[in-house]
Design a protein around this motif. Structure first.
Motif, mmCIF file in Angstrom:
data_model
loop_
_atom_site.group_PDB
_atom_site.id
_atom_site.type_symbol
_atom_site.label_atom_id
_atom_site.label_comp_id
_atom_site.label_asym_id
_atom_site.label_seq_id
_atom_site.Cartn_x
_atom_site.Cartn_y
_atom_site.Cartn_z
ATOM 1 N N ARG A 191 -27.965 58.856 -1.493
ATOM 2 C CA ARG A 191 -27.116 57.876 -2.149
ATOM 3 C C ARG A 191 -27.740 57.497 -3.484
ATOM 4 N NH1 ARG A 191 -23.419 55.227 1.182
ATOM 5 N NH2 ARG A 191 -22.556 54.531 -0.807
ATOM 6 N N ALA A 192 -26.964 56.866 -4.319
ATOM 7 C CA ALA A 192 -27.427 56.498 -5.657
ATOM 8 C C ALA A 192 -28.601 55.529 -5.588
ATOM 9 C CB ALA A 192 -26.272 55.886 -6.446
ATOM 10 N N ASP A 193 -29.479 55.641 -6.596
ATOM 11 C CA ASP A 193 -30.605 54.735 -6.784
ATOM 12 C C ASP A 193 -31.558 54.706 -5.589
ATOM 13 O OD1 ASP A 193 -29.568 53.944 -9.315
ATOM 14 O OD2 ASP A 193 -28.139 52.654 -8.267
ATOM 15 N N ARG A 194 -31.598 55.821 -4.858
ATOM 16 C CA ARG A 194 -32.521 55.995 -3.727
ATOM 17 C C ARG A 194 -32.221 55.064 -2.547
ATOM 18 N NH1 ARG A 194 -32.765 59.771 -6.584
ATOM 19 N NH2 ARG A 194 -34.629 60.923 -7.164
ATOM 20 N N LEU A 195 -31.024 54.479 -2.515
ATOM 21 C CA LEU A 195 -30.625 53.651 -1.371
ATOM 22 C C LEU A 195 -29.877 54.543 -0.383
ATOM 23 C CD1 LEU A 195 -29.582 50.368 -3.195
ATOM 24 C CD2 LEU A 195 -31.708 50.867 -1.978
ATOM 25 N N HIS A 196 -30.586 55.506 0.170
ATOM 26 C CA HIS A 196 -29.992 56.536 1.005
ATOM 27 C C HIS A 196 -29.525 55.991 2.350
ATOM 28 C CE1 HIS A 196 -31.833 59.014 -2.023
ATOM 29 N NE2 HIS A 196 -33.053 58.749 -1.601
ATOM 30 N N ASP A 197 -28.593 56.726 2.966
ATOM 31 C CA ASP A 197 -28.152 56.417 4.320
ATOM 32 C C ASP A 197 -28.981 57.229 5.308
ATOM 33 O OD1 ASP A 197 -26.090 54.618 3.684
ATOM 34 O OD2 ASP A 197 -24.676 56.260 3.336
ATOM 35 N N ARG A 198 -29.480 56.565 6.356
ATOM 36 C CA ARG A 198 -30.256 57.235 7.404
ATOM 37 C C ARG A 198 -29.778 56.739 8.767
ATOM 38 N NH1 ARG A 198 -36.442 56.163 6.338
ATOM 39 N NH2 ARG A 198 -36.628 57.658 8.063
ATOM 40 N N LEU A 199 -29.219 57.651 9.555
ATOM 41 C CA LEU A 199 -28.840 57.335 10.926
ATOM 42 C C LEU A 199 -29.785 58.078 11.861
ATOM 43 C CD1 LEU A 199 -24.939 57.357 10.963
ATOM 44 C CD2 LEU A 199 -26.511 55.434 10.640
ATOM 45 N N ASP A 200 -30.427 57.327 12.737
ATOM 46 C CA ASP A 200 -31.480 57.844 13.598
ATOM 47 C C ASP A 200 -31.032 57.793 15.058
ATOM 48 O OD1 ASP A 200 -34.320 58.694 13.911
ATOM 49 O OD2 ASP A 200 -34.460 56.822 15.028
ATOM 50 N N PHE A 201 -31.067 58.961 15.735
ATOM 51 C CA PHE A 201 -30.707 59.045 17.146
ATOM 52 C C PHE A 201 -31.967 59.310 17.966
ATOM 53 C CE2 PHE A 201 -26.860 60.017 14.903
ATOM 54 C CZ PHE A 201 -25.808 59.645 15.730
ATOM 55 N N ARG A 202 -32.145 58.543 19.039
ATOM 56 C CA ARG A 202 -33.285 58.752 19.929
ATOM 57 C C ARG A 202 -32.792 58.805 21.366
ATOM 58 N NH1 ARG A 202 -38.720 56.997 17.027
ATOM 59 N NH2 ARG A 202 -37.882 56.719 14.921
ATOM 60 N N LEU A 203 -33.360 59.740 22.120
ATOM 61 C CA LEU A 203 -32.946 59.952 23.502
ATOM 62 C C LEU A 203 -33.768 59.064 24.431
ATOM 63 C CD1 LEU A 203 -30.957 61.771 25.076
ATOM 64 C CD2 LEU A 203 -32.867 63.373 25.404
ATOM 65 N N HIS A 204 -33.076 58.197 25.181
ATOM 66 C CA HIS A 204 -33.735 57.311 26.130
ATOM 67 C C HIS A 204 -33.041 57.449 27.485
ATOM 68 C CE1 HIS A 204 -36.209 55.161 23.175
ATOM 69 N NE2 HIS A 204 -35.159 55.190 22.372
ATOM 70 N N ASP A 205 -33.788 57.940 28.480
ATOM 71 C CA ASP A 205 -33.243 58.110 29.831
ATOM 72 C C ASP A 205 -31.941 58.908 29.816
ATOM 73 O OD1 ASP A 205 -35.352 56.615 30.931
ATOM 74 O OD2 ASP A 205 -34.298 54.736 30.510
ATOM 75 N N GLY A 206 -31.918 59.961 28.988
ATOM 76 C CA GLY A 206 -30.759 60.841 28.944
ATOM 77 C C GLY A 206 -29.601 60.356 28.114
ATOM 78 N N VAL A 207 -29.766 59.215 27.455
ATOM 79 C CA VAL A 207 -28.678 58.638 26.648
ATOM 80 C C VAL A 207 -29.146 58.516 25.204
ATOM 81 C CG1 VAL A 207 -27.162 56.650 26.310
ATOM 82 C CG2 VAL A 207 -27.794 57.369 28.633
ATOM 83 N N TRP A 208 -28.301 58.965 24.267
ATOM 84 C CA TRP A 208 -28.636 58.854 22.855
ATOM 85 C C TRP A 208 -28.367 57.437 22.366
ATOM 86 C CZ3 TRP A 208 -31.454 62.248 20.402
ATOM 87 C CH2 TRP A 208 -31.446 63.593 20.816
ATOM 88 N N GLN A 209 -29.359 56.876 21.684
ATOM 89 C CA GLN A 209 -29.212 55.552 21.068
ATOM 90 C C GLN A 209 -29.337 55.703 19.552
ATOM 91 O OE1 GLN A 209 -31.905 52.749 22.892
ATOM 92 N NE2 GLN A 209 -31.122 53.136 24.951
ATOM 93 N N ARG A 210 -28.420 55.112 18.847
ATOM 94 C CA ARG A 210 -28.348 55.275 17.391
ATOM 95 C C ARG A 210 -28.723 53.995 16.683
ATOM 96 N NH1 ARG A 210 -22.468 56.316 15.806
ATOM 97 N NH2 ARG A 210 -22.395 54.080 16.243
ATOM 98 N N SER A 211 -29.438 54.140 15.573
ATOM 99 C CA SER A 211 -29.776 52.994 14.736
ATOM 100 C C SER A 211 -29.787 53.427 13.279
ATOM 101 C CB SER A 211 -31.130 52.408 15.137
ATOM 102 O OG SER A 211 -32.164 53.345 14.933
ATOM 103 N N ARG A 212 -29.662 52.467 12.421
ATOM 104 C CA ARG A 212 -29.760 52.732 10.977
ATOM 105 C C ARG A 212 -31.171 52.399 10.509
ATOM 106 N NH1 ARG A 212 -26.746 53.325 6.257
ATOM 107 N NH2 ARG A 212 -24.888 53.595 7.543
ATOM 108 N N LEU A 213 -31.749 53.288 9.702
ATOM 109 C CA LEU A 213 -33.071 53.061 9.158
ATOM 110 C C LEU A 213 -32.982 52.738 7.668
ATOM 111 C CD1 LEU A 213 -35.055 56.058 10.742
ATOM 112 C CD2 LEU A 213 -34.756 53.736 11.644
ATOM 113 N N ALA A 214 -33.879 51.876 7.227
ATOM 114 C CA ALA A 214 -33.932 51.566 5.804
ATOM 115 C C ALA A 214 -34.396 52.796 5.033
ATOM 116 C CB ALA A 214 -34.887 50.405 5.549
ATOM 117 N N PRO A 215 -33.892 52.984 3.823
ATOM 118 C CA PRO A 215 -34.324 54.136 3.031
ATOM 119 C C PRO A 215 -35.725 53.941 2.504
ATOM 120 C CG PRO A 215 -32.845 52.770 1.742
ATOM 121 C CD PRO A 215 -32.867 52.198 3.126
#
Length: 215
Positions: A191-215
Motif C-alpha cells: 500500500r502507499a507510504d509503506r502502510l501495507h495490508d497484512r492478514l495473518d492466519f495461524r492454525l490453532h487446534d485445527g482451526v485457522w484464526q485470522r488477524s491483521r498485523l501492523a505494517p
C-alpha cells in the motif's frame, strides 16, 4: 560514485486487502492469488518461484529459490535432492518457511510449518514427468557438494548418460518430494507510504484464526 540503495523505493498503489476480501481458509485465498499471479506476472518471473528457508543443526538459517510444484489441503510440495544442503537441514530440523513475491501484483505470501517427505509413489510420478535430461541431472549432480570445476560436473553427467544408455532412468533414492504443512500463512498487499495490508492466519487446534498485523 557508488550506487545509493537508500533512495530506491516505489509506491504500492495497485490494490488493498481487507478482511471482507479474505475467506476463512488461507489456502483458498492463496489459490486465488496464485491464479492471478500466473495471469499477471510475465517472464522472467515465475509465479511459482519461492524462497525456501531452512535451519541447520547449528541453528544457522539458509535460504534459496525453488519452484512450488503443487499445493492442496495437505500442504505445499516441492522436490529436490535429499542429500543437498536443504535436505540435510530438513533431516535435522523438519521445519521451514517459504515466501512468494509477485511484484506486478505488489503482493507477498509467507508460509511456515513442519515438513515431511512425500510418499515415494508421488515422487516417482513427478520424477518421470521431467525431461530425460533433468532425470539424468538428478543422478549426476552431488548437489551442494564441492566440485573441482565445471568439467568435473560434465564428466559426471557423461558417466551417468553412459550408465543409463538405452534404458529408463529411475528415480534415485536420494531424490524426491517434500510437503510443508502450513501452520502460519501471511498475506501482504503493498500500500502507499509503506502502510501495507497484512492478514495473518495461524492454525490453532485445527482451526485457522485470522488477524491483521501492523505494517
Amino acid at each position: 560514485m557508488p550506487l545509493s540503495l537508500a533512495n530506491m523505493r516505489r509506491q504500492y498503489t495497485r490494490d488493498g486487502l481487507d478482511e471482507a476480501q479474505s475467506p476463512d481458509d488461507p489456502l483458498a485465498l492463496f489459490d486465488v492469488w496464485m491464479q492471478q499471479a500466473r495471469e499477471t506476472e510475465s517472464p522472467p518471473v515465475e509465479a511459482n518461484a519461492m524462497a525456501l528457508a531452512t535451519v541447520d543443526e547449528q541453528g544457522r538459517p539458509h535460504c534459496r529459490v525453488l519452484l512450488l510444484k503443487g499445493f492442496s489441503a495437505d500442504g505445499f510440495s516441492f522436490f529436490g535432492n535429499y542429500e543437498s544442503g536443504k535436505g540435510r537441514d530438513l533431516t535435522t530440523n523438519p521445519w521451514a518457511a517459504m515466501t512468494f513475491f509477485w511484484p506486478a501484483l505488489e503482493r507477498q505470501v509467507r508460509i511456515e510449518g513442519p515438513v515431511h517427505k512425500l510418499d515415494p509413489a508421488l515422487s516417482d510420478a513427478y520424477f518421470h514427468s521431467r525431461s530425460v535430461a533433468s532425470r539424468l541431472g538428478a543422478w549426476a549432480s552431488p548437489q551442494s557438494r564441492p566440485l573441482t570445476n565445471r568439467a568435473a560436473l560434465e564428466a559426471l553427467l557423461t558417466d551417468t548418460e553412459q550408465r543409463f544408455a538405452d534404458q529408463p532412468v529411475p528415480r534415485p533414492e536420494h531424490w524426491g518430494g517434500y510437503c510443508l504443512r502450513p501452520e502460519r500463512v501471511e498475506f501482504w498487499q503493498g500500500r502507499a507510504d509503506r502502510l501495507h495490508d497484512r492478514l495473518d492466519f495461524r492454525l490453532h487446534d485445527g482451526v485457522w484464526q485470522r488477524s491483521r498485523l501492523a505494517p
